[in-house]
Design a protein around this motif. Structure first.
Motif, mmCIF file in Angstrom:
data_model
loop_
_atom_site.group_PDB
_atom_site.id
_atom_site.type_symbol
_atom_site.label_atom_id
_atom_site.label_comp_id
_atom_site.label_asym_id
_atom_site.label_seq_id
_atom_site.Cartn_x
_atom_site.Cartn_y
_atom_site.Cartn_z
ATOM 1 N N VAL A 15 0.815 -1.216 0.000
ATOM 2 C CA VAL A 15 0.000 0.000 0.000
ATOM 3 C C VAL A 15 0.852 1.271 0.000
ATOM 4 O O VAL A 15 0.441 2.288 -0.585
ATOM 5 N N ALA A 16 2.045 1.242 0.607
ATOM 6 C CA ALA A 16 2.898 2.447 0.590
ATOM 7 C C ALA A 16 3.330 2.748 -0.847
ATOM 8 O O ALA A 16 3.405 3.917 -1.248
ATOM 9 N N HIS A 17 3.616 1.703 -1.620
ATOM 10 C CA HIS A 17 3.954 1.898 -3.025
ATOM 11 C C HIS A 17 2.769 2.507 -3.774
ATOM 12 O O HIS A 17 2.922 3.438 -4.565
ATOM 13 N N VAL A 18 1.571 1.950 -3.520
ATOM 14 C CA VAL A 18 0.375 2.451 -4.211
ATOM 15 C C VAL A 18 0.133 3.921 -3.841
ATOM 16 O O VAL A 18 -0.178 4.748 -4.712
ATOM 17 N N LEU A 35 12.279 1.169 -12.983
ATOM 18 C CA LEU A 35 12.237 -0.026 -12.126
ATOM 19 C C LEU A 35 13.646 -0.593 -11.973
ATOM 20 O O LEU A 35 14.301 -0.923 -12.974
ATOM 21 N N SER A 36 14.103 -0.686 -10.709
ATOM 22 C CA SER A 36 15.469 -1.158 -10.459
ATOM 23 C C SER A 36 15.665 -2.551 -11.033
ATOM 24 O O SER A 36 14.920 -3.482 -10.698
ATOM 25 N N SER A 37 16.684 -2.687 -11.870
ATOM 26 C CA SER A 37 17.021 -4.013 -12.412
ATOM 27 C C SER A 37 17.682 -4.842 -11.319
ATOM 28 O O SER A 37 18.092 -4.314 -10.272
ATOM 29 N N GLN A 45 22.898 -3.368 -2.724
ATOM 30 C CA GLN A 45 22.943 -4.454 -1.733
ATOM 31 C C GLN A 45 21.544 -4.877 -1.285
ATOM 32 O O GLN A 45 21.254 -5.057 -0.105
ATOM 33 N N LYS A 46 20.668 -4.973 -2.297
ATOM 34 C CA LYS A 46 19.302 -5.450 -2.070
ATOM 35 C C LYS A 46 19.068 -6.626 -2.991
ATOM 36 O O LYS A 46 19.706 -6.731 -4.043
ATOM 37 N N ARG A 47 18.125 -7.489 -2.633
ATOM 38 C CA ARG A 47 17.732 -8.561 -3.562
ATOM 39 C C ARG A 47 16.220 -8.615 -3.588
ATOM 40 O O ARG A 47 15.588 -8.700 -2.526
ATOM 41 N N SER A 93 9.921 10.300 1.230
ATOM 42 C CA SER A 93 10.715 11.220 2.060
ATOM 43 C C SER A 93 11.942 10.552 2.676
ATOM 44 O O SER A 93 12.821 11.248 3.197
ATOM 45 N N ASP A 94 12.027 9.211 2.621
ATOM 46 C CA ASP A 94 13.259 8.571 3.097
ATOM 47 C C ASP A 94 14.443 8.940 2.194
ATOM 48 O O ASP A 94 15.596 8.747 2.572
ATOM 49 N N TRP A 95 14.154 9.487 1.028
ATOM 50 C CA TRP A 95 15.200 9.912 0.098
ATOM 51 C C TRP A 95 15.432 11.417 0.148
ATOM 52 O O TRP A 95 16.179 11.949 -0.694
HETATM 53 N N1 C2G Z 1 7.975 4.279 0.000
HETATM 54 C C1 C2G Z 1 7.151 5.025 0.818
HETATM 55 N N2 C2G Z 1 6.726 4.500 2.024
HETATM 56 C C2 C2G Z 1 7.133 3.262 2.401
HETATM 57 C C3 C2G Z 1 7.949 2.484 1.569
HETATM 58 C C4 C2G Z 1 8.375 3.022 0.352
HETATM 59 O O1 C2G Z 1 6.771 6.172 0.501
HETATM 60 N N3 C2G Z 1 6.701 2.802 3.582
HETATM 61 C C5 C2G Z 1 8.437 4.856 -1.277
HETATM 62 C C6 C2G Z 1 9.973 4.971 -1.355
HETATM 63 O O2 C2G Z 1 10.409 6.144 -0.688
HETATM 64 C C7 C2G Z 1 10.215 5.018 -2.849
HETATM 65 C C8 C2G Z 1 9.052 4.144 -3.414
HETATM 66 O O3 C2G Z 1 8.090 4.014 -2.364
HETATM 67 O O4 C2G Z 1 10.078 6.345 -3.346
HETATM 68 C C9 C2G Z 1 9.538 2.774 -3.849
HETATM 69 O O5 C2G Z 1 9.971 2.082 -2.695
HETATM 70 P P1 C2G Z 1 11.038 0.911 -2.841
HETATM 71 O O6 C2G Z 1 10.631 0.014 -3.939
HETATM 72 O O7 C2G Z 1 11.277 0.336 -1.483
HETATM 73 O O8 C2G Z 1 12.328 1.703 -3.363
HETATM 74 P P2 C2G Z 1 13.611 2.215 -2.600
HETATM 75 O O9 C2G Z 1 14.320 1.081 -1.935
HETATM 76 O O10 C2G Z 1 13.253 3.402 -1.775
HETATM 77 O O11 C2G Z 1 14.577 2.608 -3.837
HETATM 78 O O12 C2G Z 1 17.024 5.269 -6.867
HETATM 79 C C10 C2G Z 1 16.072 5.230 -5.837
HETATM 80 C C11 C2G Z 1 15.827 3.871 -5.329
HETATM 81 O O13 C2G Z 1 15.839 2.923 -6.373
HETATM 82 C C12 C2G Z 1 14.511 3.795 -4.548
#
Ligand code: C2G
Length: 130
Positions: A15-18, A35-37, A45-47, A93-95
């Motif tokens: 739901v956070a993605h949506v 979309l991250s390859s 360092q993610k899988r 906002s984590d970014w």
């Molecule tokens: N997100 C969010 N709330 C969450 C989880 C994720 O708002 N609880 C947001 C993230 O901040 C991101 C998006 O959903 O903008 C996609 O999340 P992820 O697939 O987990 O991506 P992330 O690991 O943040 O990688 O170059 C940027 C990175 O590839 C983003």
């Protein structure tokens, strides 16, 4: 006609993605997702639990997503913004602060993160249920 861009691995779509995709789409007429390859996830360092093709198919089924393209490097964002004529880059906002240098190319906006859910938390709770 304005183009919004966002990116991430979008594994175990939740739901956070949506919420992020809906809000990002509302900031433009078109939403493109980088979309991250699998190789980019490895750099971070993610899988992902799901293949690129499956994550791509799930994202494309979301009504807010107009197109999806692969993201392979950190450096390609500026190129993608120019290539797709993006007006705004939208991230959670984590970014915050991480992509401010891209403000030379387009508006950069960080949206409030949805609390208490993430792909990592989902993976951990699935593990705990086994
Ligand atoms: N997100 C969010 N709330 C969450 C989880 C994720 O708002 N609880 C947001 C993230 O901040 C991101 C998006 O959903 O903008 C996609 O999340 P992820 O697939 O987990 O991506 P992330 O690991 O943040 O990688 O170059 C940027 C990175 O590839 C983003």
């Amino acid at each position: 006609m304005s183009v919004a861009l966002t990116c991430g691995p979008f594994d175990l779509l939740h739901v956070a993605h949506v919420n992020l995709l809906r809000r990002a789409r509302a900031l433009g007429n078109t939403l493109l997702v980088g979309l991250s390859s699998d190789s980019f996830n490895a750099i971070k360092q993610k899988r992902a639990t799901q293949s690129y093709a499956d994550r791509d198919a799930v994202l494309r089924a979301i009504r807010y997503v107009d197109d999806v393209f692969p993201e392979d490097t950190w450096e390609q964002k500026a190129h993608d913004i120019r290539r797709y004529g993006a007006d705004i880059l939208v991230m959670g906002s984590d970014w915050a602060g991480h992509f401010d240098d891209l403000a030379r190319h387009c508006t950069v906006r960080y949206l409030p993160r949805t609390e208490d859910i993430s792909s990592s938390l989902l993976k951990a709770s699935i593990r705990a249920m086994q």
